[in-house]
Motif scaffolding. Structure first.
Motif, PDB file in Angstrom:
ATOM      1  N   PHE A   1      -6.872  -4.853  -3.683  1.00 32.28           N
ATOM      2  CA  PHE A   1      -6.649  -3.190  -3.772  1.00 32.28           C
ATOM      3  C   PHE A   1      -7.380  -2.445  -4.194  1.00 32.28           C
ATOM      4  O   PHE A   1      -7.353  -2.118  -5.488  1.00 32.28           O
ATOM      5  CB  PHE A   1      -5.143  -2.924  -3.963  1.00 32.28           C
TER       6      PHE A   1
ATOM      7  N   SER B   1      -5.560   4.395   3.514  1.00 30.72           N
ATOM      8  CA  SER B   1      -4.613   3.265   3.721  1.00 30.72           C
ATOM      9  C   SER B   1      -5.046   2.090   4.828  1.00 30.72           C
ATOM     10  O   SER B   1      -4.572   1.222   4.120  1.00 30.72           O
ATOM     11  CB  SER B   1      -3.650   4.108   3.487  1.00 30.72           C
TER      12      SER B   1
ATOM     13  N   VAL C   1      -7.868  -6.459   3.287  1.00 30.91           N
ATOM     14  CA  VAL C   1      -7.117  -6.229   1.696  1.00 30.91           C
ATOM     15  C   VAL C   1      -7.498  -7.406   1.010  1.00 30.91           C
ATOM     16  O   VAL C   1      -7.120  -8.185  -0.419  1.00 30.91           O
ATOM     17  CB  VAL C   1      -5.807  -5.873   1.688  1.00 30.91           C
TER      18      VAL C   1
ATOM     19  N   THR D   1      -8.445   0.965  -3.718  1.00 34.39           N
ATOM     20  CA  THR D   1      -8.535   2.642  -3.284  1.00 34.39           C
ATOM     21  C   THR D   1      -7.644   2.481  -4.388  1.00 34.39           C
ATOM     22  O   THR D   1      -6.755   2.723  -5.414  1.00 34.39           O
ATOM     23  CB  THR D   1      -7.525   2.295  -2.462  1.00 34.39           C
TER      24      THR D   1
ATOM     25  N   GLN E   1      -7.525  -0.030   3.299  1.00 34.62           N
ATOM     26  CA  GLN E   1      -7.387  -0.780   2.553  1.00 34.62           C
ATOM     27  C   GLN E   1      -6.233  -2.238   3.305  1.00 34.62           C
ATOM     28  O   GLN E   1      -6.597  -3.213   2.824  1.00 34.62           O
ATOM     29  CB  GLN E   1      -5.916  -0.021   1.468  1.00 34.62           C
TER      30      GLN E   1
ATOM     31  N   THR F   1     -10.931  -7.481  -0.327  1.00 33.86           N
ATOM     32  CA  THR F   1     -12.023  -6.226  -1.798  1.00 33.86           C
ATOM     33  C   THR F   1     -10.252  -6.204  -2.615  1.00 33.86           C
ATOM     34  O   THR F   1     -10.296  -5.747  -3.276  1.00 33.86           O
ATOM     35  CB  THR F   1     -11.830  -5.272  -0.534  1.00 33.86           C
TER      36      THR F   1
ATOM     37  N   GLU G   1       0.755  -1.583   0.319  1.00 34.68           N
ATOM     38  CA  GLU G   1      -0.401   0.293  -0.261  1.00 34.68           C
ATOM     39  C   GLU G   1       1.159   1.546  -0.369  1.00 34.68           C
ATOM     40  O   GLU G   1       0.764   2.010  -0.733  1.00 34.68           O
ATOM     41  CB  GLU G   1      -1.060   0.148   1.431  1.00 34.68           C
TER      42      GLU G   1
END
Length: 553
Positions: A391, A379, A386, A393, A382, A389, A314
């Motif tokens: 990455f 972040s 992770v 963002t 995220q 979903t 990230e």
């Protein structure tokens, strides 16, 4: 409260107040630029536009709250819409492939059940733009829906321009608006997608909320209240992140109480009415999210990562977010050559540096709160999600708060006494350096849609008037509209830089009047005070804005 409604000139004379005429000019400028992107794009030419078009047409047909279902990647819902809107694409994520292979929207109004990842979203935005899609499902309806969205975004940005120009001493706030209205903001505002209107609402909200909570209130604040109220209502309901955006802005600027206007503002019935409306809208959006399960974004995960691995990945993506904030267009598959990103980052980054250097401790804390809301919290979420979903963002999701960072940095510099000549130079640099990039990004993206981008791009490849596919209005029309809009916006920003406190050859810091509130110095809002501060070579008076009694930093 009594006093002068706008910051006065250094010689004490009142500034010109800008109103309906300049709002109309700015509206035309922004609409021409945004709608140029609308006209240039193929169907489903921006991220997730088809998903939002289906949702909008469904809402217009009365399908307000369809049952949550695994319609797309395990999320979304099914809607029944005109068959002419149900189209699959063949060119997305393939920058070398033009849009010529795609089937355009058609006039077929046969009811067709189809899934959409946006099927669970709050219906307010879709009710605004969905009518043309249900009535005329071909290109006329699509362009009208895009036009409505573009007009709403342009109206908010025009309101931001007037609010900033009325309260800038040096033109720097308008220069910040030039930097904040990135090509990506124009690109997203041109589509049927609530994210574009959300970005415009973010710009408008910060343009109003910063002077409301931190500025000197000497005259009518009805315009600021209207802009803050409308944009705040939109931010609350457009996307799931609305409560985070509104809450971050309130936390940054409403506290500490002795350094804000909050206690004075809440005595006004209009303020309480708007605040109550935003709170109710936020609660309605949260309740809708629970009912429709909007917190589940779908299954995009491909790997099983530890939190440490996800954190490193990230953090490595942050550079990509910065480029996306400027403009990685189409379906995030069209990157510009590097110089436009570098130039935009330098110009916008310089503004942030100016704000940090000129600011006091409290100013820097407020900037940090905004940056945390824009970057750190998304972040962190995220990384936490992770493995569910992936990455997902993107930089465009950060834009509403990042615009607030730039606008507040400019506000700080003006309040702390930046010289008019220096501020004027920045604003004019922003106009000359950034507005041509706006036109280049549009032309480059048109080349991608019309021709596809060859692996080795040369100057001969960059002709937006040629291609295998052309917009329904022709290729020249969007370019002409964008050129006219950018020229008008450039003139508006240039004249704002010209209307400064000092003559062009004056490089000294201005000596304006400072204002305090009852919590800072014990004096009421609107009471002028000079606050001398030490500087190299003696004393100079600086514009400390609203907190003449402030001692932090």
């Amino acid at each position: 409260m009594t006093g002068i409604p706008n910051p006065p000139r250094a010689d004490g004379t009142e500034r010109t107040r800008y109103g309906a005429k300049h709002w109309a000019l700015a509206l035309v400028a922004f609409f021409l630029v945004i709608f140029a992107w609308s006209m240039a794009a193929p169907y489903d030419g921006t991220p997730d536009e088809r998903e939002h078009i289906v949702r909008a047409a469904g809402v217009a047909e009365g399908q307000i709250a369809p049952p949550p279902a695994a319609a797309k990647k395990g999320t979304g819902a099914f809607q029944t819409v005109p068959g002419g809107l149900v189209r699959d694409q063949c060119w997305q994520f393939k920058p070398e492939v033009s849009a010529a292979c795609a089937q355009p929207p058609g006039s077929d109004d046969t009811p067709t059940r189809t899934g959409t990842g946006a099927g669970r979203y709050f219906p307010a935005y879709y009710a605004l733009v969905g009518g043309p899609l249900a009535l005329w499902p071909g290109w006329p309806g699509v362009l009208l829906a895009r036009g409505i969205s573009a007009l709403l975004g342009a109206a908010l940005l025009a309101g931001a321009y007037v609010a900033l120009r009325n309260r800038t001493r040096t033109g720097l706030l308008v220069g910040a608006l030039v930097a904040a209205a990135t090509p990506m903001a124009m690109h997203m505002a041109s589509a049927v997608n609530p994210n574009g209107l959300e970005i415009a609402a973010g710009v408008a909200f910060f343009s109003a909320i910063i002077p409301l909570l931190l500025g000197r209130h000497g005259g009518s604040i009805r315009g600021l209240l209207l802009l803050a109220g409308l944009s705040g209502l939109l931010l609350a309901v457009l996307r799931q992140t609305g409560p985070l955006l509104v809450g971050t802005a309130f936390l940054a600027f409403a506290f500490p109480l002795r350094h804000s206007n909050l206690r004075a503002l809440i005595r006004r019935p209009a303020v309480l009415a708007w605040a109550g409306g935003i709170i109710l809208a936020t609660l309605a959006a949260l309740a809708w999210g629970v009912r429709q399960q909007t917190n589940y974004l779908g299954d995009y995960s491909r790997d099983s990562l530890t939190k440490g691995q996800a954190l490193l990945i990230e953090s490595d993506r942050w550079r990509g977010y910065l480029d996306q904030i400027v403009g990685v267009t189409s379906w995030l598959d069209t990157r510009m050559p590097y110089p436009p990103y570098l130039i935009w980052h330098l110009v916008a980054g310089a503004l942030l540096v100016i704000g940090v250097l000129w600011g006091r401790v409290l100013d820097r804390v407020r900037l940090l709160v905004l940056l945390a809301g824009a970057v750190l919290i998304p972040s962190a979420l995220q990384v936490a999600k992770v493995n569910e979903t992936g990455f997902i963002t993107q930089g465009r999701y950060m834009l509403p708060l990042m615009t607030g960072v730039l606008l507040y940095a400019a506000w700080v510099a003006e309040q702390r006494g930046i010289a008019p000549a220096q501020a004027r130079s920045y604003t004019r640099l922003a106009v000359l350096a950034l507005l041509p990039i706006q036109l280049f990004c549009l032309a480059f993206t048109m080349v991608r849609w019309q021709n596809g981008l060859p692996k080795n791009i040369g100057l001969s490849s960059l002709n937006p008037l040629k291609g295998d596919w052309h917009p329904v209005v022709g290729s020249a029309t969007p370019l002409l509209a964008a050129t006219l809009g950018l020229a008008l916006f450039g003139w508006l920003a240039w004249t704002a830089a010209r209307d400064t406190d000092a003559p062009a050859d004056d490089t000294s810091a201005a000596a304006p009047t400072a204002y305090a509130d009852r919590n800072g110095s014990g004096e009421p809002l609107g009471t002028p005070r000079l606050q001398p501060q030490p500087a190299a070579g003696g004393l100079r008076s600086t514009w400390t804005g609203d907190r003449a009694g402030e001692r932090s930093g």
